[in-house]
Design a protein around this motif. Structure first.
Motif, PDB file in Angstrom:
ATOM      1  N   PRO A  82       0.822  -1.227   0.000  1.00  0.00           N
ATOM      2  CA  PRO A  82       0.000   0.000   0.000  1.00  0.00           C
ATOM      3  C   PRO A  82       0.851   1.271   0.000  1.00  0.00           C
ATOM      4  CG  PRO A  82      -0.849  -1.596   1.573  1.00  0.00           C
ATOM      5  CD  PRO A  82       0.453  -2.139   1.085  1.00  0.00           C
ATOM      6  N   ALA A  83       1.915   1.273   0.810  1.00  0.00           N
ATOM      7  CA  ALA A  83       2.868   2.387   0.807  1.00  0.00           C
ATOM      8  C   ALA A  83       4.158   1.870   0.184  1.00  0.00           C
ATOM      9  CB  ALA A  83       3.118   2.893   2.221  1.00  0.00           C
ATOM     10  N   PRO A  84       4.422   2.165  -1.096  1.00  0.00           N
ATOM     11  CA  PRO A  84       5.564   1.559  -1.785  1.00  0.00           C
ATOM     12  C   PRO A  84       6.918   2.006  -1.255  1.00  0.00           C
ATOM     13  CG  PRO A  84       4.564   3.254  -3.149  1.00  0.00           C
ATOM     14  CD  PRO A  84       3.667   3.070  -1.967  1.00  0.00           C
ATOM     15  N   ILE A  85       6.971   3.190  -0.656  1.00  0.00           N
ATOM     16  CA  ILE A  85       8.200   3.655  -0.021  1.00  0.00           C
ATOM     17  C   ILE A  85       7.852   4.179   1.367  1.00  0.00           C
ATOM     18  CG2 ILE A  85       9.430   4.206  -2.151  1.00  0.00           C
ATOM     19  CD1 ILE A  85       8.645   7.129  -1.723  1.00  0.00           C
ATOM     20  N   VAL A  86       8.751   3.970   2.317  1.00  0.00           N
ATOM     21  CA  VAL A  86       8.544   4.434   3.691  1.00  0.00           C
ATOM     22  C   VAL A  86       9.621   5.453   4.019  1.00  0.00           C
ATOM     23  CG1 VAL A  86       8.466   3.777   6.115  1.00  0.00           C
ATOM     24  CG2 VAL A  86       7.489   2.248   4.379  1.00  0.00           C
ATOM     25  N   VAL A  91      14.743   6.662   2.772  1.00  0.00           N
ATOM     26  CA  VAL A  91      13.586   6.051   2.118  1.00  0.00           C
ATOM     27  C   VAL A  91      13.789   4.544   2.018  1.00  0.00           C
ATOM     28  CG1 VAL A  91      12.324   5.866  -0.055  1.00  0.00           C
ATOM     29  CG2 VAL A  91      12.969   8.116   0.805  1.00  0.00           C
ATOM     30  N   PHE A  92      12.927   3.770   2.668  1.00  0.00           N
ATOM     31  CA  PHE A  92      12.951   2.321   2.528  1.00  0.00           C
ATOM     32  C   PHE A  92      12.117   1.952   1.305  1.00  0.00           C
ATOM     33  CE2 PHE A  92      13.254   2.229   7.420  1.00  0.00           C
ATOM     34  CZ  PHE A  92      14.615   2.463   7.356  1.00  0.00           C
ATOM     35  N   THR A 128       7.915  -5.861   4.541  1.00  0.00           N
ATOM     36  CA  THR A 128       7.460  -4.966   5.615  1.00  0.00           C
ATOM     37  C   THR A 128       6.427  -3.976   5.078  1.00  0.00           C
ATOM     38  OG1 THR A 128       9.360  -3.520   5.187  1.00  0.00           O
ATOM     39  CG2 THR A 128       9.599  -5.145   6.948  1.00  0.00           C
ATOM     40  N   PRO A 129       5.295  -4.457   4.559  1.00  0.00           N
ATOM     41  CA  PRO A 129       4.320  -3.547   3.942  1.00  0.00           C
ATOM     42  C   PRO A 129       3.665  -2.586   4.931  1.00  0.00           C
ATOM     43  CG  PRO A 129       3.391  -5.733   4.177  1.00  0.00           C
ATOM     44  CD  PRO A 129       4.834  -5.846   4.536  1.00  0.00           C
ATOM     45  N   LEU A 135      -0.240   8.669  -2.379  1.00  0.00           N
ATOM     46  CA  LEU A 135       0.406   8.190  -1.161  1.00  0.00           C
ATOM     47  C   LEU A 135       0.395   6.677  -1.096  1.00  0.00           C
ATOM     48  CD1 LEU A 135      -0.846  10.622   1.639  1.00  0.00           C
ATOM     49  CD2 LEU A 135       1.431  10.498   0.649  1.00  0.00           C
ATOM     50  N   THR A 136      -0.631   6.049  -1.695  1.00  0.00           N
ATOM     51  CA  THR A 136      -0.735   4.600  -1.739  1.00  0.00           C
ATOM     52  C   THR A 136      -0.783   4.143  -3.195  1.00  0.00           C
ATOM     53  OG1 THR A 136      -3.160   4.709  -1.623  1.00  0.00           O
ATOM     54  CG2 THR A 136      -1.971   4.504   0.450  1.00  0.00           C
TER      55      THR A 136
END
Length: 502
Positions: free
Chosen positions: A364-368, A390-391, A429-430, A480-481
């Motif tokens: 859902p969040a491709p980068i953290v 950025v993960f 780690t989604p 964002l998602t």
């Protein structure tokens, strides 16, 4: 002209003076930045930011530095490096990138997603964990989720009778929305195919799309005052619409509590918990806090769940053998004559593998993003203070060094595997990891599995006439998602199981 020349001479002088005495830092490799603009053009060629950084990471490695305007960004595309950073330096990530859009209506001062780690952040997170997402609270609300999923299946049944294709994401969105609104307010916010649902979906999706657009003001602080792309203003318009809806509900509830001060409103939902906190001054909560908390909940728990259900369904429809394997497991465990319950999920390992594989391919969040509070040394490189770490979850999920056939949908890879999605196995780690792991993880897991299992248990599914599995549009739209650009339209087919339930 003399004024401009004078400005540039002063700027150069300041740069030369301030630059002296600084020891050179060994930054991770990356493309050479242009003056002022940085690597804006290299990243701007790809509309989807997670795909752009993944493409560059294949050239410069799993630890890469790029620059956007004044902002140094370090992209991490290796599970081992993510583990090292999180285990050694998690305490240094006290804040996220200060998105200019999050400043609309001062949302960044109240939101658990944006405020720095500290007492207020700890208080909000404790409230979420103890009052909203605790095991006791989630177990107590199982009946609501069961009822809302039944309404989803009833809606799918109507489409099976008419033979009309169902917009899977929109239907799942309504289900998620109504579950959340009942948990919070004891009311349905929307009905399937109603204008109210479409309006709310447009607001929430519009918000995530707007806040997810690249914003020059985030990388050139001098532009924040001007809001050159109008992103903060557009975000504020969406915020106002949602906050006004919350304001009306809170006002009505306060009036009901005032009319019956001894028995209160007669409700036992989460709004009562929030309002009780507001009335105890020592708790430090205000009605403005409550409205912004509600905003966080609706943004975080509706479109992410519905889009993941949609991605799972489209992957299964593109792989009929996987779909039949999942349905066979559900039939064997559940049987005929009863609905899927949350307590059944633990006995459906293949369904769980389907969800994990969906989250691997479509997080859902491709980068953290995290922001470093101090210099960090990783793999002999320096990640400087105030850099954005950025993960790259999307890139790691499709890395051929980590996964066999990474672009293929293969749920079997998670059978008899120790890998989970709880933030402990860094290949997957989604929902994030560390202190800022998603507080709604437990609820998201329950909703995802229950909705998907119920849709597969009660119906067979096929694509619209004339569309072959290999022809399904799998493109994404920015935000964002990660959302599917073209909604999945699928036709539900009644089964003997549905007839026995009815």
């Amino acid at each position: 002209m003399p004024t401009i020349l004078c400005f540039w001479l002063i700027a150069i002088a300041v740069f030369l003076v301030c630059g002296r005495g600084h020891k050179p830092r060994k930054l991770p490799p990356g493309p050479s930045p242009l003056p002022i603009l940085g690597n804006l053009f290299q990243l701007g060629r790809e509309k989807l930011y997670h795909k752009a950084v993944t493409k560059l990471s294949k050239v410069y490695g799993p630890l890469m530095s790029v620059k956007l305007g004044n902002q140094m960004i370090v992209v991490v595309s290796s599970p081992n490096l993510v583990r090292e950073i999180c285990q050694k330096y998690d305490h240094t990530f006290y804040r996220r990138l200060d998105l200019d859009a999050s400043r609309a209506l001062d949302h960044h001062k109240f939101s658990i997603a944006w405020i720095p780690t500290g007492k207020k952040w700890n208080d909000i997170r404790r409230l979420f964990k103890e009052q909203i997402f605790s095991s006791e609270r989630l177990n107590a609300s199982q009946g609501i989720r069961q009822e809302k999923v039944k309404q989803l299946c009833d809606y799918a049944h109507e489409h099976s009778i008419s033979g009309q294709p169902l917009n899977v994401c929109a239907a799942a969105f309504t289900t998620s929305l109504n579950f959340l609104s009942n948990t919070l307010f004891s009311i349905d916010f929307a009905h399937y195919d109603s204008n109210s649902c479409k309006n709310l979906e447009e607001i929430i999706c519009g918000l995530t799309n707007t806040m997810g657009r690249p914003n020059l003001a985030d990388f050139f602080p001098g532009l924040k005052f001007f809001d050159p792309q109008g992103i903060r203003h557009e975000t504020e318009v969406y915020f106002v619409k949602l906050l006004e809806a919350f304001e009306d509900i809170i006002t009505q509830r306060l009036q009901a509590r005032g009319a019956s001060p001894t028995s209160g409103s007669g409700k036992s939902d989460l709004l009562e918990v929030f309002l009780d906190l507001c009335q105890h001054r020592e708790a430090g909560w205000s009605y403005n806090d409550v409205k912004h908390f509600l905003l966080d909940l609706f943004l975080g728990a509706t479109d992410t769940t519905s889009s993941t259900v949609e991605w799972a369904m489209v992957e299964l429809l593109r792989s009929p053998d996987k779909k039949e394997k999942a349905r066979a497991e559900i039939r064997e465990v559940i049987g005929q004559g009863r609905s899927v319950k949350e307590s059944d999920i633990s006995r459906l390992p293949y369904l769980q593998a389907v969800v994990k594989e969906t989250l691997r391919l479509h997080p859902p969040a491709p980068i953290v993003p995290r922001k470093a509070d101090t210099d960090i040394e990783v793999d002999s490189y320096i990640l400087p203070k105030d850099s954005l770490i950025v993960f790259n979850l999307w890139g790691m999920g499709r890395d051929s060094n980590l996964w066999l056939n990474p672009d293929s949908f293969v749920p079997e890879r998670f059978l008899n595997s120790e890998s989970d999605d709880k933030g402990q196995h860094f290949k997957l780690t989604p929902f994030g990891t560390g202190r800022r792991i998603c507080v709604g993880y437990a609820l998201a897991q329950r909703m995802l599995h229950l909705m998907l299992a119920s849709l597969l248990h009660n119906f067979d599914w096929k694509l619209e006439d004339g569309i072959k599995p290999e022809d399904v549009d799998m493109s994404e739209r920015p935000g964002l998602t990660v959302q599917k650009a073209v909604p999945l339209m699928a036709i539900p087919i009644r089964t003997s199981i549905w007839k026995s339930l009815k």
